[in-house]
Enzyme design. Structure first.
Site: not given
Length: 305
Positions: A180, A241, A273
């Site tokens: 991330c 995502d 995600h």
């Protein structure tokens, strides 16, 4: 200033665009019992006992403070008990939640797989709350925007140096992996710290930042510095995502292919995600398992002596 992705709000419920699938053919499978645990999925996707506990007899765990210049940097560290001068290392770069329980477990997983692994706490001295079980993104965003690129780059260099000094092996190869927010930071390391690291693996890190031009067109900055990427680069993203477009990943992949730079990108059609975070409901077992084994294969290829 980059925008930080809220990992709890960055996955679409359906796909409405063609999914790009990158290059991953030909890599051998690694991961053993850890991959099997990730794949079975039962009990994952929520807080759970660690896959590799701190008292695993095959590894040693510590929380060293790394001192460089005027800075004292907290960290989380795990290494095989049989580690030696040529044992490869991995610097693990945190997601927005900091050094939470899942990231600590990931550090131990790398140790279990034969790497000296360390996660420097990039939030050191910034007063961040514990990320264990956290669900509110807001307080972490307020901390993350205080991070300065040059300080973060120095922190990661210091963590790599700590691994080398501890093992006493100047020729030791170090990789870098991030998730991330940490994935975007890891991508930057392929440029800013390309002399420090021998290979990198990015998990759902942003490849598009900023605005350029009079018309305010958003451009993929990663593509702008593709020419300067100096280490082998693996990457794993989810097609669901909403914060990272497959088209942007494809553009970077194509440019690296044109430049003949070693890379392995893959976008998982059923994942969104934070699909690797097995303590949260974003977890997708098949994608996590494959991305883990691809990362181990990548590091085995480029970090082995």
């Amino acid at each position: 200033m980059p925008e930080f992705t809220d990992p709890t709000q960055a996955t679409s419920l359906s796909l409405n665009r063609r999914v790009f699938v990158g290059l991953s053919a030909g890599l051998p499978a690694f991961g053993g019992t850890i991959a099997a645990a990730l794949a079975q999925g039962e009990g994952l996707g929520k807080p759970h006992p660690p896959i590799v506990p701190e008292d695993d007899p095959a590894i040693a765990v510590a929380r060293p403070q790394i001192r460089y210049g005027a800075r004292t940097l907290n960290s989380y560290y795990a290494a095989p008990r049989a580690a030696g001068r040529t044992t490869p290392g991995v610097v693990v770069v945190q997601a927005i939640w900091g050094i939470d329980s899942q990231l600590r477990d990931t550090v131990r997983r790398f140790a279990k797989e034969g790497y000296i692994a360390i996660a420097p706490d990039l939030y050191t001295s910034l007063g961040a709350p514990s990320g264990d079980g956290a669900t509110d993104f807001a307080p972490y965003r307020e901390i993350a925007i205080k991070l300065a690129d040059d300080v973060v780059d120095a922190d990661l260099r210091a963590a790599a140096d700590f691994v080398r000094q501890g093992a006493g092996g100047a020729a030791q190869k170090i990789g870098v992996v991030g998730f991330c927010m940490g994935g975007a930071i890891t991508l930057r390391q392929a440029v800013d710290n390309k002399r420090e690291f021998a290979a990198a693996s990015v998990f759902y890190g942003k490849v598009r930042y900023g605005t350029t031009g009079d018309n305010g067109t958003i451009t993929p900055i990663a593509l702008a510095y593709a020419d300067d990427i100096g280490i082998p680069l693996a990457g794993s993203w989810g097609a669901r995502d909403t914060s990272i477009l497959a088209e942007d990943v494809k553009a970077l992949d194509n440019r690296l292919t044109e430049l003949k730079k070693p890379h392995d990108f893959f976008i998982y059609e059923g994942a969104g995600h934070a699909f690797f975070d097995d303590t949260r409901d974003s977890y997708v077992a098949p994608a996590a398992t494959d991305a883990w084994t691809r990362t181990l294969a990548w590091f085995r290829r480029y970090l082995s002596s």
